[in-house]
Design a protein around this motif. Structure first.
Motif, mmCIF file in Angstrom:
data_model
loop_
_atom_site.group_PDB
_atom_site.id
_atom_site.type_symbol
_atom_site.label_atom_id
_atom_site.label_comp_id
_atom_site.label_asym_id
_atom_site.label_seq_id
_atom_site.Cartn_x
_atom_site.Cartn_y
_atom_site.Cartn_z
ATOM 1 N N LYS A 28 -3.698 15.032 -10.583
ATOM 2 C CA LYS A 28 -4.350 14.702 -9.316
ATOM 3 C C LYS A 28 -3.890 13.307 -8.923
ATOM 4 O O LYS A 28 -3.797 12.416 -9.757
ATOM 5 N N GLN A 29 -3.636 13.101 -7.639
ATOM 6 C CA GLN A 29 -3.175 11.797 -7.170
ATOM 7 C C GLN A 29 -3.885 11.426 -5.884
ATOM 8 O O GLN A 29 -3.923 12.209 -4.923
ATOM 9 N N GLY A 30 -4.475 10.242 -5.869
ATOM 10 C CA GLY A 30 -5.160 9.752 -4.687
ATOM 11 C C GLY A 30 -4.210 9.124 -3.699
ATOM 12 O O GLY A 30 -3.022 8.900 -3.992
ATOM 13 N N ASP A 31 -4.709 8.814 -2.522
ATOM 14 C CA ASP A 31 -3.867 8.235 -1.481
ATOM 15 C C ASP A 31 -3.373 6.836 -1.834
ATOM 16 O O ASP A 31 -2.409 6.350 -1.239
ATOM 17 N N ASP A 32 -4.020 6.187 -2.814
ATOM 18 C CA ASP A 32 -3.550 4.867 -3.229
ATOM 19 C C ASP A 32 -2.513 4.951 -4.345
ATOM 20 O O ASP A 32 -2.058 3.932 -4.865
ATOM 21 N N GLY A 33 -2.136 6.158 -4.734
ATOM 22 C CA GLY A 33 -1.117 6.348 -5.745
ATOM 23 C C GLY A 33 -1.640 6.501 -7.158
ATOM 24 O O GLY A 33 -0.889 6.870 -8.060
ATOM 25 N N MET A 78 0.853 -1.207 0.000
ATOM 26 C CA MET A 78 0.000 0.000 0.000
ATOM 27 C C MET A 78 0.883 1.249 0.000
ATOM 28 O O MET A 78 1.792 1.388 0.825
ATOM 29 N N THR A 79 0.652 2.144 -0.921
ATOM 30 C CA THR A 79 1.423 3.382 -0.997
ATOM 31 C C THR A 79 1.117 4.261 0.205
ATOM 32 O O THR A 79 -0.031 4.380 0.646
ATOM 33 N N GLU A 80 2.145 4.894 0.759
ATOM 34 C CA GLU A 80 1.935 5.791 1.889
ATOM 35 C C GLU A 80 1.071 6.983 1.465
ATOM 36 O O GLU A 80 1.210 7.488 0.347
ATOM 37 N N PRO A 81 0.169 7.451 2.323
ATOM 38 C CA PRO A 81 -0.668 8.608 1.987
ATOM 39 C C PRO A 81 0.190 9.817 1.625
ATOM 40 O O PRO A 81 1.243 10.049 2.208
ATOM 41 N N LEU A 82 -0.287 10.569 0.638
ATOM 42 C CA LEU A 82 0.453 11.740 0.174
ATOM 43 C C LEU A 82 0.210 12.960 1.042
ATOM 44 O O LEU A 82 0.970 13.912 1.026
ATOM 45 N N HIS A 83 -0.862 12.948 1.774
ATOM 46 C CA HIS A 83 -1.187 14.078 2.632
ATOM 47 C C HIS A 83 -2.094 13.570 3.735
ATOM 48 O O HIS A 83 -2.472 12.405 3.748
ATOM 49 N N GLN A 84 -2.405 14.431 4.657
ATOM 50 C CA GLN A 84 -3.255 14.017 5.766
ATOM 51 C C GLN A 84 -4.540 13.366 5.254
ATOM 52 O O GLN A 84 -5.206 13.903 4.377
ATOM 53 N N GLN A 85 -4.869 12.219 5.817
ATOM 54 C CA GLN A 85 -6.117 11.556 5.448
ATOM 55 C C GLN A 85 -7.280 12.405 5.940
ATOM 56 O O GLN A 85 -7.370 12.717 7.123
ATOM 57 N N HIS A 86 -8.167 12.764 5.041
ATOM 58 C CA HIS A 86 -9.314 13.576 5.422
ATOM 59 C C HIS A 86 -10.479 12.689 5.816
ATOM 60 O O HIS A 86 -10.724 11.648 5.211
ATOM 61 N N ASP A 87 -11.186 13.111 6.848
ATOM 62 C CA ASP A 87 -12.414 12.411 7.205
ATOM 63 C C ASP A 87 -13.344 12.419 6.006
ATOM 64 O O ASP A 87 -13.546 13.466 5.368
ATOM 65 N N ARG A 88 -13.902 11.266 5.688
ATOM 66 C CA ARG A 88 -14.828 11.187 4.565
ATOM 67 C C ARG A 88 -16.196 11.693 5.023
ATOM 68 O O ARG A 88 -16.796 11.139 5.949
ATOM 69 N N LYS A 89 -16.661 12.735 4.390
ATOM 70 C CA LYS A 89 -17.941 13.356 4.736
ATOM 71 C C LYS A 89 -18.799 13.470 3.483
ATOM 72 O O LYS A 89 -18.284 13.733 2.388
ATOM 73 N N ASP A 109 -11.540 9.354 -4.869
ATOM 74 C CA ASP A 109 -10.257 9.431 -4.176
ATOM 75 C C ASP A 109 -9.288 10.357 -4.903
ATOM 76 O O ASP A 109 -8.458 11.011 -4.273
ATOM 77 N N ILE A 110 -9.414 10.396 -6.228
ATOM 78 C CA ILE A 110 -8.540 11.260 -7.026
ATOM 79 C C ILE A 110 -9.131 12.658 -7.168
ATOM 80 O O ILE A 110 -8.476 13.664 -6.872
ATOM 81 N N PHE A 111 -10.380 12.723 -7.607
ATOM 82 C CA PHE A 111 -10.933 14.024 -8.001
ATOM 83 C C PHE A 111 -11.524 14.822 -6.846
ATOM 84 O O PHE A 111 -11.483 16.054 -6.876
ATOM 85 N N VAL A 112 -12.054 14.180 -5.835
ATOM 86 C CA VAL A 112 -12.605 14.903 -4.686
ATOM 87 C C VAL A 112 -11.538 15.138 -3.627
ATOM 88 O O VAL A 112 -11.380 16.241 -3.112
ATOM 89 N N TYR A 113 -10.791 14.071 -3.301
ATOM 90 C CA TYR A 113 -9.840 14.142 -2.198
ATOM 91 C C TYR A 113 -8.383 14.229 -2.634
ATOM 92 O O TYR A 113 -7.492 14.391 -1.801
#
Length: 586
Positions: free
Chosen positions: A525-530, A1-12, A501-505
């Motif tokens: 744009k890059q998601g937390d999964d890379g 699993m790729t390390e998160p690129l930035h703080q994980q945001h609460d999904r709302k 994951d890419i376009f919103v977060y």
């Protein structure tokens, strides 16, 4: 699993939502009186659901004399009679929820109408218990004994911000029209009444949040000092440095946040006169418990002079990109959130302002803007008609067609200052055609065949003239037509949700293109999964050679073309207003 690129945001839900703004008077007329209404909105919910909308935002529809199209509220707990009834509004809330969507209302609490019972009591005498619920001051007098205003502040409607009240022999403050007196937030009883009547009343009817009007104007400088003189020829001066982002804003918003915390709602604030990023961030850090997000006006304010929208200023494509992308990085390594939008009820149409509404480019240009917006990070807001590529009013419109109080005031001022000079009036109309709020307030264009665009019956007179462009630009012509702006929006909204994951977060990075920086926008744009997306847009009417194949190879992923706004894509050549989205395989 790729390390998160930035703080994980609460999904709302409110972060992932597509919000559609409705201007009630101009959306759909159900009873043939030429004015849109609540039942008209109800009749179009399936259309909005099919578009891919998650939340509808209904602009002010409360009881109001309509001096400023409902932003002058007479009763927070009742409905403007031309729009419908309280029962119909409750029916709308339920119908929205039944379709799996949510609904938010405008919260207008910097001021009320002068017909609100609170103000009527306040002006009744200087000793009335509600006198201090508004901002009253004695007049000043010059050496000749002439009555003057308490200070030199200018309202947002190009008038002095003080009006003399003959009845109680003092002046009251209004940052907008004289019929919109400002509430005095320093008074705690006043604040509690606002919370009860304007907020809790509607949250208890199960609405899902608020767009909060002029959210940073409640706290004024306690001394109400004169503003710097920047327009010596005018009697009043822009004073936003003294009435925006005042010393008690944090206290007031914390009180409101305490109410909102008891409900699962979204809050988005209108934040004018706040160009400094540090000040903006204070409102949107989740840990500060102020607001979920705000509208930053950098982009939509392009072409306008701060404090005077009718004093035009030139801007470049580079300015457009800089302002549009400015807030994309605010969520990285923070708990803050942001918004994405290009249109609202106070702005000209985006395709007319930032691309091209010429017939040969309009459809392509509207799709290009849609591509950029739907792939940016944050909560996405669409304004009615944007999804079909509606354009500004024609320059042939005479002065009498403009209805907005801001436009009418400006034209009156020009007539007075120029002694009715036709050239000055013509120049003013040039500016209005680009910048007037009226551009967004014309009736929604549902059909092309009928004279009134399907907004109201052809034998009715719409409250504002229907644009001739409705014959080419309308919903009926575009539904099911895969080459249309409407169907392209549907496609892009679907893509956004499938890859949230890419376009919103996702993390944003602009990609420089050397000499092409001015007219080409490229960002990743890059998601937390890379996984990555590369978005490429030509902002101009010129064809461009761009080494897209090399650029994609440099990013080191196996990219495939996910969406293009044109057929016959040539990999390293962009046609006028062409836009593409490339997605990585993993």
């Amino acid at each position: 699993m790729t390390e998160p690129l930035h703080q994980q945001h609460d999904r709302k839900w409110w972060k992932e939502a597509v919000v559609y703004q409705i201007y009630p008077a101009s959306f759909q007329d159900s009873n043939g009186d030429g004015i849109g209404d609540i039942p008209g909105i109800l009749s179009k919910l399936d259309y909005l659901s099919d578009l891919g909308v998650d939340v509808i935002w209904v602009c002010p529809h409360y009881k109001s004399p309509q001096v400023d199209m409902g932003y002058d509220i007479q009763d927070y707990e009742d409905i403007h009679d031309k729009y419908g009834t309280l029962e119909q509004t409750e029916e709308l809330i339920k119908a929205v929820h039944d379709r799996g969507m949510r609904i938010i209302f405008d919260l207008v609490i910097n001021h009320t109408s002068n017909l609100h019972s609170w103000f009527q009591e306040s002006r009744s005498s200087r000793t009335n218990a509600k006198r201090s619920w508004y901002i009253w001051r004695p007049a000043k007098y010059d050496k000749e004994g002439r009555r003057c205003r308490p200070n030199n502040w200018r309202s947002n409607f190009s008038k002095p911000a003080w009006t003399w009240d003959e009845q109680s022999q003092e002046c009251y403050l209004h940052l907008y029209a004289p019929e919109q007196p400002d509430l005095n937030w320093e008074n705690s009883e006043c604040r509690q009444a606002i919370y009860k009547s304007a907020i809790k009343f509607w949250l208890n009817k199960e609405i899902d949040g608020f767009r909060i009007d002029t959210v940073n104007l409640y706290s004024k400088h306690p001394d109400l000092p004169d503003a710097p003189i920047v327009y010596p020829e005018l009697e009043s001066q822009p004073a936003y440095m003294y009435y925006a982002n005042g010393p008690r804003m944090k206290d007031y918003l914390s009180e409101m946040s305490g109410i909102f915390a008891k409900y699962d709602v979204m809050t988005v604030g209108e934040l004018p006169y706040t160009p400094d990023q540090e000040h903006v961030m204070a409102y949107i850090y989740a840990r500060n418990k102020q607001l979920n997000m705000v509208f930053n006006f950098d982009t939509v304010d392009l072409g306008q002079t701060p404090g005077n929208r009718f004093l035009p200023r030139s801007f470049t494509k580079q300015d457009f990109k800089r302002t549009l992308f400015r807030w994309q990085s605010v969520i990285e390594n923070t708990d803050a959130w942001t918004t994405v939008f290009l249109e609202n009820h106070d702005q000209g149409r985006s395709v007319s302002r930032f691309a091209s509404d010429l017939p040969e480019y309009r459809v392509r240009a509207a799709k290009m803007l849609a591509t950029m917006l739907t792939t940016l990070t944050g909560t996405l807001f669409i304004y009615q008609g944007q999804e079909i590529g509606m354009i500004n009013v024609p320059r042939s419109w005479p002065a009498k067609e403009y209805k907005c109080v801001k436009s009418v005031s400006h034209l009156a001022e020009i007539r007075q200052s120029s002694n009715g000079d036709p050239k000055a009036l013509s120049e003013a109309l040039d500016v209005l055609q680009l910048m007037a709020r009226d551009n967004a307030r014309v009736p929604m264009q549902w059909e092309g065949e009928s004279a009134n665009a399907g907004f109201c019956p052809d034998d009715a007179k719409p409250w504002m003239s229907v644009l001739e462009s409705h014959r080419e630009i309308n919903v009926k012509n575009q539904i099911g037509k895969q080459s249309s702006v409407l169907e392209f929006w549907k496609k892009m909204l679907k893509l956004r949700k499938e890859h949230k994951d890419i376009f919103v977060y996702g993390r944003f990075r602009e990609i420089a293109t050397a000499a092409l920086d001015e007219e080409i926008a490229i960002f990743m744009k890059q998601g937390d999964d890379g996984r990555k997306a590369v978005i490429i847009a030509n902002l101009s009417k010129h064809e461009m050679e761009v080494r897209i194949s090399s650029l994609l190879a440099k990013e080191g992923s196996n990219f495939g073309l996910a969406v293009a706004n044109m057929d016959n894509v040539a990999i390293d050549r962009l046609q006028a207003f062409e836009a593409r989205v490339y997605l990585s395989a993993s």
